[in-house]
Enzyme design. Structure first.
Site, PDB file in Angstrom:
ATOM      1  N   ARG A  42      31.947 -27.179  10.746  1.00  0.00           N
ATOM      2  CA  ARG A  42      30.555 -27.371  11.181  1.00  0.00           C
ATOM      3  C   ARG A  42      29.959 -28.508  10.477  1.00  0.00           C
ATOM      4  O   ARG A  42      30.137 -29.080   9.324  1.00  0.00           O
ATOM      5  CB  ARG A  42      29.724 -26.075  10.348  1.00  0.00           C
ATOM      6  CG  ARG A  42      29.619 -26.092   8.813  1.00  0.00           C
ATOM      7  CD  ARG A  42      29.681 -24.696   8.368  1.00  0.00           C
ATOM      8  NE  ARG A  42      30.841 -23.699   8.407  1.00  0.00           N
ATOM      9  CZ  ARG A  42      30.733 -22.583   7.807  1.00  0.00           C
ATOM     10  NH1 ARG A  42      30.015 -22.130   7.118  1.00  0.00           N
ATOM     11  NH2 ARG A  42      31.862 -21.825   7.904  1.00  0.00           N
ATOM     12  N   ASP A  67      28.737 -27.389  16.225  1.00  0.00           N
ATOM     13  CA  ASP A  67      27.558 -26.443  15.527  1.00  0.00           C
ATOM     14  C   ASP A  67      27.488 -25.149  16.324  1.00  0.00           C
ATOM     15  O   ASP A  67      27.081 -25.107  17.416  1.00  0.00           O
ATOM     16  CB  ASP A  67      26.293 -27.174  15.727  1.00  0.00           C
ATOM     17  CG  ASP A  67      25.086 -26.469  14.816  1.00  0.00           C
ATOM     18  OD1 ASP A  67      25.315 -25.356  14.551  1.00  0.00           O
ATOM     19  OD2 ASP A  67      24.067 -26.967  14.851  1.00  0.00           O
ATOM     20  N   LEU A  68      27.951 -24.043  15.797  1.00  0.00           N
ATOM     21  CA  LEU A  68      27.914 -22.895  16.571  1.00  0.00           C
ATOM     22  C   LEU A  68      26.562 -22.295  16.695  1.00  0.00           C
ATOM     23  O   LEU A  68      26.566 -21.354  17.385  1.00  0.00           O
ATOM     24  CB  LEU A  68      29.062 -21.564  15.792  1.00  0.00           C
ATOM     25  CG  LEU A  68      30.479 -21.871  16.162  1.00  0.00           C
ATOM     26  CD1 LEU A  68      31.109 -21.061  15.238  1.00  0.00           C
ATOM     27  CD2 LEU A  68      30.824 -21.400  17.487  1.00  0.00           C
ATOM     28  N   GLY A  90      37.198 -16.518   9.046  1.00  0.00           N
ATOM     29  CA  GLY A  90      36.861 -15.672   7.897  1.00  0.00           C
ATOM     30  C   GLY A  90      35.411 -15.290   7.569  1.00  0.00           C
ATOM     31  O   GLY A  90      35.124 -15.580   6.372  1.00  0.00           O
ATOM     32  N   ARG A  92      32.324 -12.655   7.507  1.00  0.00           N
ATOM     33  CA  ARG A  92      31.856 -11.350   7.417  1.00  0.00           C
ATOM     34  C   ARG A  92      32.012 -10.601   8.500  1.00  0.00           C
ATOM     35  O   ARG A  92      31.559 -11.111   9.790  1.00  0.00           O
ATOM     36  CB  ARG A  92      30.328 -11.094   6.764  1.00  0.00           C
ATOM     37  CG  ARG A  92      30.517 -11.536   5.060  1.00  0.00           C
ATOM     38  CD  ARG A  92      29.247 -10.833   4.333  1.00  0.00           C
ATOM     39  NE  ARG A  92      28.926 -11.737   3.336  1.00  0.00           N
ATOM     40  CZ  ARG A  92      27.893 -11.361   2.358  1.00  0.00           C
ATOM     41  NH1 ARG A  92      27.294 -10.094   2.739  1.00  0.00           N
ATOM     42  NH2 ARG A  92      27.658 -11.961   1.134  1.00  0.00           N
ATOM     43  N   ARG A  98      27.812 -12.680  16.388  1.00  0.00           N
ATOM     44  CA  ARG A  98      26.656 -13.079  16.388  1.00  0.00           C
ATOM     45  C   ARG A  98      26.619 -14.473  16.709  1.00  0.00           C
ATOM     46  O   ARG A  98      25.654 -15.138  17.720  1.00  0.00           O
ATOM     47  CB  ARG A  98      25.905 -12.500  15.171  1.00  0.00           C
ATOM     48  CG  ARG A  98      25.498 -11.255  14.927  1.00  0.00           C
ATOM     49  CD  ARG A  98      24.568 -11.271  13.912  1.00  0.00           C
ATOM     50  NE  ARG A  98      24.940 -11.696  12.749  1.00  0.00           N
ATOM     51  CZ  ARG A  98      25.622 -10.954  11.388  1.00  0.00           C
ATOM     52  NH1 ARG A  98      25.811  -9.645  11.853  1.00  0.00           N
ATOM     53  NH2 ARG A  98      26.014 -11.233  10.364  1.00  0.00           N
ATOM     54  N   GLY A 132      31.810 -10.738  -2.032  1.00  0.00           N
ATOM     55  CA  GLY A 132      32.976 -10.374  -2.900  1.00  0.00           C
ATOM     56  C   GLY A 132      33.794 -11.613  -3.070  1.00  0.00           C
ATOM     57  O   GLY A 132      33.648 -12.596  -2.239  1.00  0.00           O
ATOM     58  N   HIS A 133      34.691 -11.673  -3.967  1.00  0.00           N
ATOM     59  CA  HIS A 133      35.509 -12.678  -4.186  1.00  0.00           C
ATOM     60  C   HIS A 133      36.846 -12.009  -4.671  1.00  0.00           C
ATOM     61  O   HIS A 133      37.004 -10.712  -4.978  1.00  0.00           O
ATOM     62  CB  HIS A 133      35.295 -13.732  -5.422  1.00  0.00           C
ATOM     63  CG  HIS A 133      34.340 -14.640  -4.854  1.00  0.00           C
ATOM     64  ND1 HIS A 133      34.466 -15.413  -3.934  1.00  0.00           N
ATOM     65  CD2 HIS A 133      33.065 -14.939  -5.151  1.00  0.00           C
ATOM     66  CE1 HIS A 133      33.560 -16.452  -3.569  1.00  0.00           C
ATOM     67  NE2 HIS A 133      32.681 -15.776  -4.580  1.00  0.00           N
ATOM     68  N   TYR A 137      38.573  -8.025  -4.919  1.00  0.00           N
ATOM     69  CA  TYR A 137      39.305  -7.175  -4.172  1.00  0.00           C
ATOM     70  C   TYR A 137      40.580  -6.535  -5.024  1.00  0.00           C
ATOM     71  O   TYR A 137      41.074  -5.633  -4.958  1.00  0.00           O
ATOM     72  CB  TYR A 137      39.765  -8.270  -3.133  1.00  0.00           C
ATOM     73  CG  TYR A 137      38.617  -9.018  -2.518  1.00  0.00           C
ATOM     74  CD1 TYR A 137      37.454  -8.233  -2.148  1.00  0.00           C
ATOM     75  CD2 TYR A 137      38.889 -10.296  -2.082  1.00  0.00           C
ATOM     76  CE1 TYR A 137      36.424  -8.879  -1.632  1.00  0.00           C
ATOM     77  CE2 TYR A 137      37.817 -10.993  -1.606  1.00  0.00           C
ATOM     78  CZ  TYR A 137      36.543 -10.287  -1.190  1.00  0.00           C
ATOM     79  OH  TYR A 137      35.501 -10.849  -0.517  1.00  0.00           O
ATOM     80  N   ASP A 163      43.679 -13.896  -2.689  1.00  0.00           N
ATOM     81  CA  ASP A 163      43.176 -14.614  -1.531  1.00  0.00           C
ATOM     82  C   ASP A 163      44.536 -15.234  -0.945  1.00  0.00           C
ATOM     83  O   ASP A 163      44.507 -14.922   0.390  1.00  0.00           O
ATOM     84  CB  ASP A 163      42.466 -16.032  -2.269  1.00  0.00           C
ATOM     85  CG  ASP A 163      40.986 -15.680  -2.453  1.00  0.00           C
ATOM     86  OD1 ASP A 163      40.448 -14.695  -2.038  1.00  0.00           O
ATOM     87  OD2 ASP A 163      40.455 -16.756  -2.892  1.00  0.00           O
TER      88      ASP A 163
END
Length: 387
Positions: A42, A67-68, A90, A92, A98, A132-133, A137, A163
């Site tokens: 991006r 640029d989405l 990756g 959310r 969207r 979260g990180h 998790y 991760d």
């Protein structure tokens, strides 16, 4: 050129929607194995606070800028999707939809596409929309609680267990399995939902079985493999370094106590009631010499003892040098691609991709003209931000 790439995934095309953490690492692994990975960056960057030239998770990839949020952004990504085998994102849950690049529209454009989704909590469930990180998790999955001493807070294993092990590696397994299905004559593309919480829980499958069988106590520092056992742990040496001991089986334990020099005073290996006494004896003995001296004592033996090396020390160890476990590319020492293949070896071919630097090359190789002018895209993005 992609056509000259070696590796078992040569010819596989991957679109990576830029992010941080497990998604980029998964895409790197695919690229290391020969896949042609195009990272869609991006304008303005992904948010990782290091110079892109040092972001090794972007090695072996090429980058284009899109640029989405621009009017033509989704269409440009879909042009790539049409020619891809795999897409990795990756965001959310719901964000890709969207932005106009969710699985429905992508699979409509390319029915054979494998759409890989990398999240912490998964695509559904009460926490799906929560931030979260890694640490959260693995905490919820039960794995974090296994690490550390019983009288101290759980030890944080960097972001390796969550991760990368519970996230990236499961995503890679998932998309490759789905790719095989898609390649069948009657196969089709599908969505792979890789959640770190799922993968981290799955990694502890053996431990759950041991708990059920009564062979593992559900508390840390009390079991064979979590530091509770005196002949499976780390011990400080006289110079403040550490030696790792893994002498679990009897024959290895016998060799260990002999070379350590406590053969006559060590209690029986299976006498759990005296494990504290054994641990104290081992600790005291290791404190008498430096890490280098103990390394020389145990080298070449079957005592299952090794020096604990730092990240900078590891590449110089003779065994890792002999195996070329680390390589140097572009002036950066880095882990070599793994695993190894006898007929189709992977390699480090390109330095970390610089955002947008490969647009013309990708446009030509993938025959996607719409991604060929990153400068124009960046200028348009800047104009929108200023308006």
């Amino acid at each position: 050129m992609a056509a000259t790439v070696n590796g078992p995934l040569a010819g596989v095309r991957v679109v990576e929607l830029a992010g941080i953490g497990p998604g980029p690492f998964a895409a790197m692994l695919l690229a290391d194995l020969g896949a042609d990975v195009v990272r869609v960056d991006r304008p303005g960057g992904s948010g990782l606070a290091i110079n892109p030239a040092y972001d090794l998770t972007n090695r072996n990839k090429r980058s284009v800028l899109v640029d989405l949020k621009a009017e033509d952004g989704p269409a440009r990504v879909l042009d790539l999707v049409e020619r891809a085998d795999i897409l990795i994102e990756g965001y959310r849950p719901g964000v890709a939809e969207r932005l106009g690049v969710g699985p429905d529209v992508c699979l409509a454009r390319n029915p054979k596409l494998v759409y890989g989704r990398m999240t912490g909590w998964g695509q559904e469930g009460p926490l799906a929309q929560s931030a979260g990180h890694d640490i959260a998790y693995i905490a919820l999955s039960g794995t974090l609680g296994m690490f550390g001493r019983p009288d101290e807070p759980p030890m944080v294993p960097a972001n390796i267990v969550g991760d990368y092990a519970g996230g990236s590696l499961y995503l890679v397994v998932g998309v490759l399995a789905a790719l095989r299905h898609a390649a069948a004559p009657d196969g089709a593309g599908q969505v792979v939902d890789a959640a770190i919480v799922d993968g981290a829980a799955h990694l502890a499958t053996m431990i759950h079985g041991m708990v059920a069988a009564g062979g593992w106590q559900d508390r840390r520092g009390a079991n064979l493999l979590d530091g509770g056992c005196p002949f499976y742990g780390n011990y400080e040496t006289s110079d403040g370094q550490y030696m790792a001991v893994g002498a679990l089986e009897q024959q290895f334990y016998t060799e260990f106590v002999r070379l350590l020099g406590i053969e006559d005073q060590a209690p029986a290996r299976k006498d759990v009631a005296r494990w504290d006494e054994l641990r104290a004896a081992i600790a005291a003995r290791f404190k008498e010499r430096t890490r280098e001296e103990w390394t020389a004592v145990f080298e070449g033996s079957d005592a299952c003892v090794a020096p604990v090396l730092s990240l900078r020390e590891a590449p110089t160890h003779p065994h890792l040098v002999a195996r070329s476990t680390f390589v140097e590319h572009g002036g950066l020492t880095q882990p070599a691609p793994a695993p190894r293949f006898s007929a189709t070896p992977g390699s480090v071919r390109r330095p970390p991709a610089q955002p947008g630097a490969d647009a013309a090359e990708v446009s030509r190789d993938w025959d996607v003209p719409s991604v060929g002018n990153p400068a124009e895209s960046e200028s348009a993005a800047q104009a929108r931000r200023q308006s």
